[in-house]
Write a protein that holds these residues in place. Structure first.
Motif, short mmCIF file in Angstrom:
data_model
loop_
_atom_site.label_atom_id
_atom_site.label_comp_id
_atom_site.label_asym_id
_atom_site.label_seq_id
_atom_site.Cartn_x
_atom_site.Cartn_y
_atom_site.Cartn_z
N ASP A 1 0.82 -1.20 0.00
CA ASP A 1 0.00 0.00 0.00
C ASP A 1 0.87 1.26 0.00
N ALA A 2 1.99 1.18 0.75
CA ALA A 2 2.88 2.34 0.77
C ALA A 2 3.47 2.60 -0.61
N LEU A 3 3.86 1.48 -1.28
CA LEU A 3 4.42 1.64 -2.63
C LEU A 3 3.37 2.23 -3.59
N GLU A 4 2.11 1.83 -3.40
CA GLU A 4 1.05 2.33 -4.28
C GLU A 4 0.88 3.84 -4.10
N ILE A 5 0.91 4.30 -2.85
CA ILE A 5 0.76 5.73 -2.57
C ILE A 5 1.90 6.52 -3.20
N GLN A 6 3.14 5.93 -3.07
CA GLN A 6 4.29 6.61 -3.65
C GLN A 6 4.16 6.70 -5.18
N ALA A 7 3.65 5.62 -5.76
CA ALA A 7 3.49 5.62 -7.22
C ALA A 7 2.46 6.65 -7.66
N LEU A 8 1.36 6.75 -6.90
CA LEU A 8 0.33 7.74 -7.24
C LEU A 8 0.88 9.16 -7.10
N LEU A 9 1.70 9.36 -6.09
CA LEU A 9 2.31 10.68 -5.92
C LEU A 9 3.21 11.00 -7.11
N THR A 10 3.96 9.94 -7.57
CA THR A 10 4.83 10.16 -8.72
C THR A 10 4.02 10.54 -9.96
N LEU A 11 2.85 9.91 -10.07
CA LEU A 11 1.99 10.19 -11.23
C LEU A 11 1.12 11.43 -11.02
N ARG A 12 1.33 12.12 -9.91
CA ARG A 12 0.58 13.32 -9.56
C ARG A 12 -0.92 13.04 -9.42
N ARG A 13 -1.24 11.85 -9.07
CA ARG A 13 -2.66 11.53 -8.82
C ARG A 13 -2.92 11.74 -7.32
N LEU A 14 -2.93 13.06 -6.98
CA LEU A 14 -2.92 13.43 -5.57
C LEU A 14 -4.18 13.04 -4.81
N PRO A 15 -5.39 13.24 -5.35
CA PRO A 15 -6.56 12.88 -4.55
C PRO A 15 -6.56 11.40 -4.18
N GLU A 16 -6.22 10.57 -5.17
CA GLU A 16 -6.18 9.12 -4.86
C GLU A 16 -5.11 8.83 -3.81
N ALA A 17 -4.01 9.52 -3.97
CA ALA A 17 -2.90 9.30 -3.04
C ALA A 17 -3.27 9.72 -1.63
N GLN A 18 -3.93 10.87 -1.54
CA GLN A 18 -4.32 11.34 -0.20
C GLN A 18 -5.34 10.40 0.44
N GLU A 19 -6.28 9.95 -0.35
CA GLU A 19 -7.29 9.04 0.21
C GLU A 19 -6.66 7.75 0.71
N LEU A 20 -5.78 7.21 -0.14
CA LEU A 20 -5.11 5.97 0.28
C LEU A 20 -4.21 6.21 1.50
N ALA A 21 -3.62 7.42 1.55
CA ALA A 21 -2.71 7.72 2.67
C ALA A 21 -3.48 7.79 3.98
N ARG A 22 -4.64 8.42 3.92
CA ARG A 22 -5.44 8.47 5.15
C ARG A 22 -5.87 7.06 5.58
N SER A 23 -6.30 6.31 4.60
CA SER A 23 -6.70 4.94 4.90
C SER A 23 -5.51 4.15 5.49
N PHE A 24 -4.34 4.38 4.88
CA PHE A 24 -3.12 3.70 5.37
C PHE A 24 -2.84 4.09 6.82
N HIS A 25 -2.96 5.36 7.10
CA HIS A 25 -2.67 5.85 8.44
C HIS A 25 -3.62 5.26 9.47
N ASP A 26 -4.90 5.14 9.02
CA ASP A 26 -5.86 4.54 9.95
C ASP A 26 -5.55 3.05 10.20
N ARG A 27 -5.15 2.41 9.12
CA ARG A 27 -4.91 0.96 9.26
C ARG A 27 -3.59 0.65 9.97
N TYR A 28 -2.58 1.45 9.67
CA TYR A 28 -1.26 1.19 10.27
C TYR A 28 -0.78 2.45 10.97
N PRO A 29 -1.37 2.78 12.10
CA PRO A 29 -1.01 4.05 12.75
C PRO A 29 0.45 4.10 13.22
N THR A 30 1.03 2.97 13.49
CA THR A 30 2.42 2.98 13.97
C THR A 30 3.37 2.46 12.90
#
Lengths: 174, 238
Positions: free
Chosen positions: B196-225
């Protein structure tokens, strides 16, 4: 030599074994017992004797081992020897005989002061006239040991002889 | 008189009394009689054999005694070594059977390779209880299994390594394709967090920011530490 010759051996050499035991430090009271033990051993091993070697050193070996075992017993370690001196020539004057008898007496006493191992070698060589190889064979010791013991025995004997002579106030001539 | 000369003149000494001589002679003969019987009747071939051996010059030498002592010492030493040595431990390789292409398991796959086990030599005969048999019973589970000895975790890792290499090469689209494959094959994979982290990084590279932000929030909720939070942090920045 056949076993039947034991009688001859006993007849001819009992006196020699008797005197040897006495000079090896067996006191008179135990001479008979020790002589009996020696001749029992001789009887048992007579088959092993080989004619090409002189008999007396072989008999001396039995007497030596018997005397050695006798001395190992603690109750026999304190020795009291009665010096018996003989063999003084009948042709000497009374004074000479007296001096000679005293010398022989001193020699007997000096002999008794020697260690048993050295005493045995000295007796075999100086009194019985055996060669050192014969002595080594009779006592079952290495040849060099026999030579070494003879040298030390001579030194010890002469030292003891001189000490006894001085204590007696006599004149030693060595 | 010279001491040694005096010694030589000692003579044979006083003779033993005749009665003593006779007494000793009789005692010796009477005592020796049983000995004669023993010598002639008791020994037999054994005595002859011993006498024969005693005539061999080598057996009477000191070298023979030393050789005998050496052999005796060697034998005793070998016996002591056999009794006191520690038990031998050997590593035995047991190839995995081909039939276990998919083998259920509940153990963590990163444990030591299952086909190498320590076996005591003394237990070799009873190797029926082998490493495979000693494993805990495995339940059917698609999460972890083996294919020709390669665990699913290794396959997961291989996919993500491919994605990581493509990300390093700037091929973000390809990264997303690999991640999609991973998600299909291992929906509950043990490396889902990394995927999931790699996917967020890839979306950021592709400038697909909304998708990246959504996945990032979801990631943070799922893996807070998660240790990978730093890597997705740019997606969460306003």
């Amino acid at each position: 030599m056949a076993r039947t010759d034991f009688t001859v051996v006993f007849r001819d050499h009992f006196g020699y074994v008797w005197g040897t035991l006495r000079r090896l430090g067996v006191p008179a009271r135990d001479l008979e017992d020790q002589a009996q033990q020696v001749f029992m051993a001789v009887h048992a091993h007579l088959d092993e004797y080989r004619d090409e070697y002189p008999l007396r050193p072989w008999l001396f070996g039995f007497a030596y081992r018997s005397a050695s075992n006798y001395r190992r017993l603690a109750r026999h370690r304190i020795e009291r020897f009665g010096v018996v001196v003989e063999a003084v020539s009948g042709t000497q004057s009374a004074a000479d005989q007296l001096i000679a008898r005293e010398d022989l007496d001193t020699a007997e006493l000096a002999l008794q002061r020697l260690d048993l191992d050295r005493r045995a070698v000295l007796l075999l060589h100086e009194v019985d006239g055996n060669s050192v190889p014969e002595i080594a064979r009779a006592l079952e010791i290495p040849l060099n040991t026999a030579y070494s013991r003879l040298r030390l025995a001579r030194e010890d004997f002469q030292l003891a002889y001189r000490r006894i002579s001085r204590q007696r106030g006599g004149n030693e001539s060595a | 008189m010279n001491p040694l000369e005096a010694l030589r003149n000692l003579g044979p000494g006083s003779p033993p009394p005749p009665e003593v001589r006779q007494r000793v002679f009789e005692q010796v003969l009477s005592a020796a009689a049983p000995i004669n019987v023993d010598h002639t009747q008791g020994a037999g071939p054994a005595k002859e054999g011993i006498e024969l051996l005693a005539r061999v010059p080598f057996l009477r030498s000191k070298a023979a005694s030393l050789l005998g002592a050496w052999l005796l010492g060697g034998g005793m030493g070998a016996t002591a070594y056999g009794l006191l040595r520690p038990p031998e431990v050997r590593v035995v390789y047991q190839p995995a059977p081909m039939s276990s292409v998919v083998r259920p398991a509940t153990v963590i796959p990163e444990a030591p390779p299952p086909n190498f086990v320590k076996v005591r030599k003394s237990d070799e005969s009873s190797r029926a209880v082998s490493a495979g048999d000693q494993r805990p019973e495995r339940r059917p589970n698609s999460e972890v299994s083996t294919t020709r000895g390669v665990s699913l975790l290794q396959r997961e890792r291989a996919l993500l390594d491919t994605a990581r290499m493509q990300a390093a090469a700037g091929e973000a689209e390809l990264v997303l394709g690999v991640i999609k494959r991973h998600r299909e094959q291992f929906p509950e994979g043990r490396l889902a967090e990394e995927r999931d982290a790699l996917e967020i990084q890839a979306l950021l590279t592709l400038r697909r920011l909304p998708e990246a932000q959504e996945l990032a929030r979801s990631f943070h909720d799922r893996y807070p530490t998660s240790l990978l939070s730093g890597a997705i942090e740019p997606a969460l920045l306003p």
